[in-house]
Design a protein around this motif. Structure first.
Motif, PDB file in Angstrom:
ATOM      1  N   MET A  95       0.701  -1.036   0.073  1.00 47.94           N
ATOM      2  CA  MET A  95      -0.297   0.019  -0.127  1.00 47.94           C
ATOM      3  C   MET A  95       1.061   1.747  -0.020  1.00 47.94           C
ATOM      4  O   MET A  95       1.673   0.914   0.915  1.00 47.94           O
ATOM      5  CB  MET A  95      -0.743  -0.036   1.022  1.00 47.94           C
ATOM      6  N   SER A  96       0.326   2.217  -0.886  1.00 50.09           N
ATOM      7  CA  SER A  96       1.223   3.528  -0.646  1.00 50.09           C
ATOM      8  C   SER A  96       0.247   4.981  -1.208  1.00 50.09           C
ATOM      9  O   SER A  96      -1.327   4.111  -1.390  1.00 50.09           O
ATOM     10  CB  SER A  96       2.141   3.898  -2.316  1.00 50.09           C
ATOM     11  N   GLY A  97       0.406   5.990  -1.150  1.00 49.45           N
ATOM     12  CA  GLY A  97       0.393   6.961  -0.845  1.00 49.45           C
ATOM     13  C   GLY A  97       0.638   8.400  -0.362  1.00 49.45           C
ATOM     14  O   GLY A  97       1.941   7.840  -0.875  1.00 49.45           O
ATOM     15  N   ARG A  98       0.101   9.397  -0.559  1.00 50.46           N
ATOM     16  CA  ARG A  98       0.265  10.649  -0.515  1.00 50.46           C
ATOM     17  C   ARG A  98      -0.037  11.664   0.705  1.00 50.46           C
ATOM     18  O   ARG A  98      -0.921  11.668   1.232  1.00 50.46           O
ATOM     19  CB  ARG A  98       0.175  11.052  -1.853  1.00 50.46           C
ATOM     20  N   ILE A  99       0.798  12.276   0.734  1.00 54.37           N
ATOM     21  CA  ILE A  99       0.514  13.799   1.789  1.00 54.37           C
ATOM     22  C   ILE A  99       0.820  14.688   1.085  1.00 54.37           C
ATOM     23  O   ILE A  99       1.067  14.881   0.168  1.00 54.37           O
ATOM     24  CB  ILE A  99       1.740  13.917   3.070  1.00 54.37           C
ATOM     25  N   ARG A 100      -1.370  15.386   1.367  1.00 53.42           N
ATOM     26  CA  ARG A 100      -0.694  16.672   0.551  1.00 53.42           C
ATOM     27  C   ARG A 100      -0.824  18.099   1.591  1.00 53.42           C
ATOM     28  O   ARG A 100      -1.771  17.954   2.451  1.00 53.42           O
ATOM     29  CB  ARG A 100      -2.070  17.163  -0.218  1.00 53.42           C
ATOM     30  N   VAL A 101       0.062  18.966   1.703  1.00 54.80           N
ATOM     31  CA  VAL A 101      -0.051  20.402   2.029  1.00 54.80           C
ATOM     32  C   VAL A 101      -1.135  21.300   1.529  1.00 54.80           C
ATOM     33  O   VAL A 101      -0.241  21.459   0.196  1.00 54.80           O
ATOM     34  CB  VAL A 101       0.979  20.578   2.740  1.00 54.80           C
ATOM     35  N   ASP A 102      -1.916  21.817   1.744  1.00 55.71           N
ATOM     36  CA  ASP A 102      -2.444  23.017   1.009  1.00 55.71           C
ATOM     37  C   ASP A 102      -1.544  24.026   1.779  1.00 55.71           C
ATOM     38  O   ASP A 102      -1.867  24.558   3.103  1.00 55.71           O
ATOM     39  CB  ASP A 102      -4.310  23.626   1.410  1.00 55.71           C
ATOM     40  N   ARG A 103      -0.423  24.769   1.146  1.00 55.14           N
ATOM     41  CA  ARG A 103       0.356  25.678   1.683  1.00 55.14           C
ATOM     42  C   ARG A 103      -0.317  27.155   2.029  1.00 55.14           C
ATOM     43  O   ARG A 103       0.178  28.049   3.013  1.00 55.14           O
ATOM     44  CB  ARG A 103       1.600  25.730   0.734  1.00 55.14           C
ATOM     45  N   ALA A 104      -1.508  27.172   1.254  1.00 54.58           N
ATOM     46  CA  ALA A 104      -2.461  28.080   1.482  1.00 54.58           C
ATOM     47  C   ALA A 104      -2.807  28.395   2.840  1.00 54.58           C
ATOM     48  O   ALA A 104      -2.938  29.350   3.194  1.00 54.58           O
ATOM     49  CB  ALA A 104      -2.950  28.511   0.171  1.00 54.58           C
ATOM     50  N   VAL A 105      -3.520  27.604   3.439  1.00 52.00           N
ATOM     51  CA  VAL A 105      -4.305  27.216   4.499  1.00 52.00           C
ATOM     52  C   VAL A 105      -2.876  27.097   6.135  1.00 52.00           C
ATOM     53  O   VAL A 105      -3.072  27.677   7.142  1.00 52.00           O
ATOM     54  CB  VAL A 105      -4.453  26.071   4.091  1.00 52.00           C
ATOM     55  N   CYS A 106      -1.488  26.965   5.802  1.00 47.61           N
ATOM     56  CA  CYS A 106      -0.751  25.477   6.544  1.00 47.61           C
ATOM     57  C   CYS A 106      -0.498  27.156   7.319  1.00 47.61           C
ATOM     58  O   CYS A 106      -0.093  28.795   6.902  1.00 47.61           O
ATOM     59  CB  CYS A 106       0.719  24.978   5.898  1.00 47.61           C
ATOM     60  N   ASP A 107      -0.248  27.515   8.683  1.00 45.93           N
ATOM     61  CA  ASP A 107      -0.131  28.446   9.881  1.00 45.93           C
ATOM     62  C   ASP A 107       1.244  28.655  10.166  1.00 45.93           C
ATOM     63  O   ASP A 107       1.248  29.047  11.278  1.00 45.93           O
ATOM     64  CB  ASP A 107      -1.633  29.127  10.552  1.00 45.93           C
ATOM     65  N   HIS A 108       1.509  27.278   9.705  1.00 47.48           N
ATOM     66  CA  HIS A 108       2.864  26.884  10.779  1.00 47.48           C
ATOM     67  C   HIS A 108       2.637  26.471  12.425  1.00 47.48           C
ATOM     68  O   HIS A 108       4.008  26.607  12.699  1.00 47.48           O
ATOM     69  CB  HIS A 108       4.493  27.963  10.099  1.00 47.48           C
ATOM     70  N   HIS A 109       1.756  26.057  12.093  1.00 50.10           N
ATOM     71  CA  HIS A 109       1.603  25.403  14.500  1.00 50.10           C
ATOM     72  C   HIS A 109       2.795  24.782  14.354  1.00 50.10           C
ATOM     73  O   HIS A 109       3.407  24.716  15.679  1.00 50.10           O
ATOM     74  CB  HIS A 109       0.381  25.320  14.103  1.00 50.10           C
ATOM     75  N   GLY A 110       2.667  23.935  13.243  1.00 51.99           N
ATOM     76  CA  GLY A 110       3.499  22.460  13.797  1.00 51.99           C
ATOM     77  C   GLY A 110       3.343  21.278  14.467  1.00 51.99           C
ATOM     78  O   GLY A 110       4.215  20.110  14.548  1.00 51.99           O
ATOM     79  N   VAL A 133       7.590  13.613   3.849  1.00 56.24           N
ATOM     80  CA  VAL A 133       8.034  12.900   2.675  1.00 56.24           C
ATOM     81  C   VAL A 133       6.151  12.920   2.144  1.00 56.24           C
ATOM     82  O   VAL A 133       5.643  13.229   2.645  1.00 56.24           O
ATOM     83  CB  VAL A 133       7.414  11.728   4.162  1.00 56.24           C
ATOM     84  N   PRO A 134       7.152  13.501   0.869  1.00 59.49           N
ATOM     85  CA  PRO A 134       6.045  12.813   0.032  1.00 59.49           C
ATOM     86  C   PRO A 134       4.659  12.042  -0.940  1.00 59.49           C
ATOM     87  O   PRO A 134       3.974  11.747  -0.294  1.00 59.49           O
ATOM     88  CB  PRO A 134       6.336  13.150  -1.069  1.00 59.49           C
ATOM     89  N   GLU A 135       5.761  10.750  -0.160  1.00 55.06           N
ATOM     90  CA  GLU A 135       5.329   9.122  -0.398  1.00 55.06           C
ATOM     91  C   GLU A 135       5.736   8.683   0.927  1.00 55.06           C
ATOM     92  O   GLU A 135       6.669   8.345   1.357  1.00 55.06           O
ATOM     93  CB  GLU A 135       5.708   7.819  -1.847  1.00 55.06           C
ATOM     94  N   LEU A 136       3.771   7.650   1.300  1.00 52.98           N
ATOM     95  CA  LEU A 136       4.098   7.104   2.547  1.00 52.98           C
ATOM     96  C   LEU A 136       4.153   5.270   2.286  1.00 52.98           C
ATOM     97  O   LEU A 136       3.550   5.477   0.924  1.00 52.98           O
ATOM     98  CB  LEU A 136       2.976   7.359   2.545  1.00 52.98           C
ATOM     99  N   THR A 137       4.605   4.396   3.206  1.00 49.25           N
ATOM    100  CA  THR A 137       4.730   2.832   2.933  1.00 49.25           C
ATOM    101  C   THR A 137       3.209   2.591   3.838  1.00 49.25           C
ATOM    102  O   THR A 137       3.271   3.882   4.668  1.00 49.25           O
ATOM    103  CB  THR A 137       5.818   2.891   3.159  1.00 49.25           C
ATOM    104  N   GLY A 138       3.215   1.753   3.781  1.00 51.70           N
ATOM    105  CA  GLY A 138       1.617   1.318   4.571  1.00 51.70           C
ATOM    106  C   GLY A 138       2.027   1.330   5.825  1.00 51.70           C
ATOM    107  O   GLY A 138       0.829   1.413   6.536  1.00 51.70           O
ATOM    108  N   GLU A 139       2.943   1.587   6.571  1.00 50.26           N
ATOM    109  CA  GLU A 139       3.040   1.697   7.767  1.00 50.26           C
ATOM    110  C   GLU A 139       2.704   3.049   8.778  1.00 50.26           C
ATOM    111  O   GLU A 139       3.224   3.182   9.870  1.00 50.26           O
ATOM    112  CB  GLU A 139       4.176   0.336   8.627  1.00 50.26           C
TER     113      GLU A 139
END
Length: 64
Positions: free
Chosen positions: A1-16, A37-43
């Motif tokens: 299984m693989s996947g992706r992280i998407r970050v909306d940079r217009a919304v991100c306020d860098h709260h951390g 990390v753009p690509e995710l592995t199963g774990e």
């Protein structure tokens, strides 16, 4: 299984909160911008979803 992280940079306020929840997946780069990390592995999916849930502005989306 693989996947992706998407970050909306217009919304991100860098709260951390994502960096505290999943430091292996999210961090701030030398310019203070959120990096991830753009690509995710199963774990990594559960950790990425926890980080997305911790985001107070809901700027993170996890895609299968």
């Amino acid at each position: 299984m693989s996947g992706r992280i998407r970050v909306d940079r217009a919304v991100c306020d860098h709260h951390g909160q994502c960096t505290y929840t999943a430091a292996t997946l999210f961090w701030f780069d030398g310019d203070g911008e959120l990096a991830h990390v753009p690509e995710l592995t199963g774990e990594q999916f559960a950790l990425a979803r926890d980080a997305a849930a911790a985001c107070p502005v809901r700027a993170i989306r996890i895609e299968d």
